[in-house]
Motif scaffolding. Structure first.
Motif, PDB file in Angstrom:
ATOM      1  N   GLY A   1       0.839  -1.252  -0.046  1.00  9.59           N
ATOM      2  CA  GLY A   1       0.051  -0.105   0.011  1.00  9.59           C
ATOM      3  C   GLY A   1       0.705   1.235   0.053  1.00  9.59           C
ATOM      4  N   SER A   2       2.066   1.311   0.977  1.00 10.54           N
ATOM      5  CA  SER A   2       2.875   2.548   0.789  1.00 10.54           C
ATOM      6  C   SER A   2       3.452   2.811  -0.119  1.00 10.54           C
ATOM      7  N   ARG A   3       3.798   1.473  -1.013  1.00  9.75           N
ATOM      8  CA  ARG A   3       4.508   1.609  -2.301  1.00  9.75           C
ATOM      9  C   ARG A   3       3.835   1.917  -3.441  1.00  9.75           C
ATOM     10  N   LYS A   4       2.415   1.257  -3.400  1.00 12.99           N
ATOM     11  CA  LYS A   4       1.754   1.269  -4.692  1.00 12.99           C
ATOM     12  C   LYS A   4       0.578   1.892  -4.643  1.00 12.99           C
ATOM     13  N   ASP A   5      -0.206   1.884  -3.729  1.00 12.99           N
ATOM     14  CA  ASP A   5      -1.663   2.642  -3.645  1.00 12.99           C
ATOM     15  C   ASP A   5      -1.920   2.904  -2.318  1.00 12.99           C
ATOM     16  N   GLN A   6      -1.808   4.235  -1.894  1.00 10.15           N
ATOM     17  CA  GLN A   6      -2.365   4.639  -0.353  1.00 10.15           C
ATOM     18  C   GLN A   6      -3.678   4.320  -0.006  1.00 10.15           C
ATOM     19  N   ALA A   7      -4.535   4.123  -1.079  1.00  8.84           N
ATOM     20  CA  ALA A   7      -5.843   3.740  -0.873  1.00  8.84           C
ATOM     21  C   ALA A   7      -5.993   2.495  -0.121  1.00  8.84           C
ATOM     22  N   ILE A   8      -4.900   1.676  -0.597  1.00  6.89           N
ATOM     23  CA  ILE A   8      -5.038   0.095   0.239  1.00  6.89           C
ATOM     24  C   ILE A   8      -5.038   0.369   1.825  1.00  6.89           C
ATOM     25  N   GLN A  10      -5.692   3.112   3.669  1.00  3.59           N
ATOM     26  CA  GLN A  10      -6.799   4.014   3.974  1.00  3.59           C
ATOM     27  C   GLN A  10      -7.910   2.850   4.025  1.00  3.59           C
TER      28      GLN A  10
END
Length: 532
Positions: A1-8, A10
């Motif tokens: 999530g922190s590397r690819k998509d912050q929505a994960i 969240q």
């Protein structure tokens, strides 16, 4: 999530993923295999999220973590390893701002309480992680006065009994190994004891007056009290009363009301800055920390009584061996001045009568504030003196400037210790009495009390060997460690004349060996002695 998509991340926060994991781990219906996966997931989340996300998790789900740390289901050993790993991660990563979210409504810190509880666990890996977690949290707690007071209350009610019991068990293990000449068993106890003293040294390095008082009480009650075996005084059952001091009352600040003693305590002791609340009112007294340390040692001695009583000589040797380890620990962390009460007890020609009274009390198992507790407080006071003498090193200074500053500080401290010891050695008056401990200790070294032309030490031996509890060897090791802390010790305590150099007995030279069989026999004989 922190590397690819912050929505994960969240989504994990929105759906309270951490709360789900904790609920899984607290469930009594799930199988151990599912819980094992839950523990692994929790550890992975706590260890790998970014700092700002970690703080957010603590702020939003602190209550869930408090419940987990308060009531963990650790019936499966594999779960315990994961639990301690998660505990260490939380203690290491939690900021002082987020730490308030780990405090319960009744002003408790479950995460800290659990780190304290496992600091004396039987399994080495578990207790090492718990100790590291506790030390990390102490450094954070020092930045918040209110939380620090809560942690100190937990420490004084739980640490002494846990650590003193572990120390006592190690002693009994080494005593048994010594009587059976079991080198491997002795090494296990010795390594555990050495590890424990390293941890106590780390706690002293925090420079908290309350912690110094607590540890001083533990040291005096668990170690120094046994020096009474050097003389005709014999340790007996404790006289604290049939029941030990009420730990709950101690933690609530009412120690002086529940601690039995021949004379009532006074509340004249001043509180320190580290335990002053934000309103300026003292939350606890230093004398309570010292008394709690002594009480923990008394409880441990009662609960861990030796099945076959160990001999007086073995008790003295184990004590002196531990004194040597304690001296080395203090020397390595730079607060050797805390050894002065032991040096005075073992080596000064005369000592204050109150010091002898304190040793008699400790031998008899009863305690008063103006004697045994005052004696224990002196150990802490000397540690605080050393803290004051330590230089403040600025990171901007060059290496040469730092070296010069440290050398000047060491010279200042050596001069201070020398003045203290020479003054003590020259003291006379009605309150001074001949020191029976000096005569008995020097007799173990084959030295007549008084002025000597020379002093012979045995060769340095492995502290993890059974040979280290041989009478003269143990006394030599203790004397050597004390002298390493204070080089002019023998002269300034009037054991040797100034300018006399102690003689060190070297190990025997290897004989001329004509065969492999002779060589192997000699090697095994020397190795069994434990000499380096």
């Amino acid at each position: 999530g922190s590397r690819k998509d912050q929505a994960i991340i969240q989504a994990f926060l929105n759906h309270r993923g951490l709360h789900m994991l904790v609920s899984c781990l607290l469930s009594v219906r799930l199988s151990p295999s599912i819980k094992a996966q839950g523990w692994q997931s929790l550890c992975l989340v706590l260890q790998n999220v970014k700092d700002y996300t970690f703080d957010q998790l603590i702020q939003e789900e602190g209550a869930a973590l408090n419940q987990l740390f308060s009531e963990p289901d650790l019936s499966v050993q594999e779960h315990l390893q994961s639990f301690v790993s998660a505990l260490k991660t939380v203690c290491t990563r939690t900021s002082v701002e987020s730490l308030r979210n780990l405090m319960t409504g009744d002003r408790d810190l479950p995460v800290f309480r659990r780190a304290v509880a496992y600091a004396a666990y039987e399994e080495a890996l578990v207790r090492t992680q718990a100790r590291n977690a506790q030390l990390s949290l102490w450094r954070t707690l020092k930045q918040n006065q209110e939380l620090l007071c809560i942690a100190l209350d937990i420490a004084r009610s739980e640490l002494p009994m846990l650590l003193c019991t572990l120390l006592r068990k190690n002693w009994l293990m080494m005593a048994q190994a010594s009587m059976q000449h079991n080198e491997s068993l002795f090494r296990v106890g010795a390594e555990c004891e050495e590890d424990l003293w390293d941890f106590l040294g780390e706690l002293l390095s925090l420079k908290l007056p309350e912690m110094a008082e607590l540890i001083s009480g533990m040291v005096v009650g668990s170690v120094v009290a046994h020096l009474s075996s050097l003389t005709s005084m014999k340790a007996t059952a404790n006289h604290w009363g049939i029941a030990f001091p009420n730990v709950e009352a101690i933690s609530s600040g009412h120690l002086l009301d529940v601690l039995p003693s021949p004379s009532p305590f006074s509340r004249s002791c001043q509180s320190t800055a580290s335990t002053a609340s934000s309103s300026g009112e003292p939350s606890c007294l230093l004398v309570e920390f010292t008394a709690c340390g002594l009480a923990g040692a008394a409880q441990a001695a009662e609960l861990c009584a030796a099945p076959p009583p160990m001999s007086n000589d073995l008790n003295v040797s184990l004590t002196l061996r531990t004194v040597a380890i304690y001296a080395r620990t203090l020397r390595e962390i730079g607060i050797g001045c805390a050894l002065m009460p032991i040096i005075e007890l073992l080596l000064l020609p005369s000592v204050p009568s109150k010091q002898i009274d304190a040793m008699e009390q400790l031998a008899g198992g009863w305690v008063t504030e103006d004697s045994a507790i005052a004696f224990a407080e002196e150990f802490a006071a000397r540690a605080m003196e050393d803290w004051a003498l330590q230089p403040q090193i600025d990171d901007e200074l060059s290496e040469e400037e730092k070296k010069t500053l440290l050398e000047q500080a060491k010279k200042h401290r050596d001069e201070y210790w020398q003045k203290e010891l020479r003054t003590a050695a020259a003291m006379t008056g009605r309150n001074m009495v001949p020191n029976p401990f000096r005569e008995a200790f020097l007799a173990m070294l084959d030295v007549t009390a008084g002025m000597s032309e020379s002093l012979t030490f045995r060769a340095n031996c492995n502290l993890k060997s059974v040979q280290s509890v041989d009478g003269k060897t143990a006394a030599s090791i203790a004397m050597t460690e004390l002298q390493l802390t204070y080089p002019q010790l023998l002269e300034d305590t009037r054991v040797l004349k100034h300018g006399t150099v102690p003689i060190i007995e070297e190990p025997e030279k290897a004989p001329t060996i004509s065969s492999w069989a002779e060589g192997l026999a000699w090697f095994l004989q020397v190795g069994a002695n434990g000499c380096t």
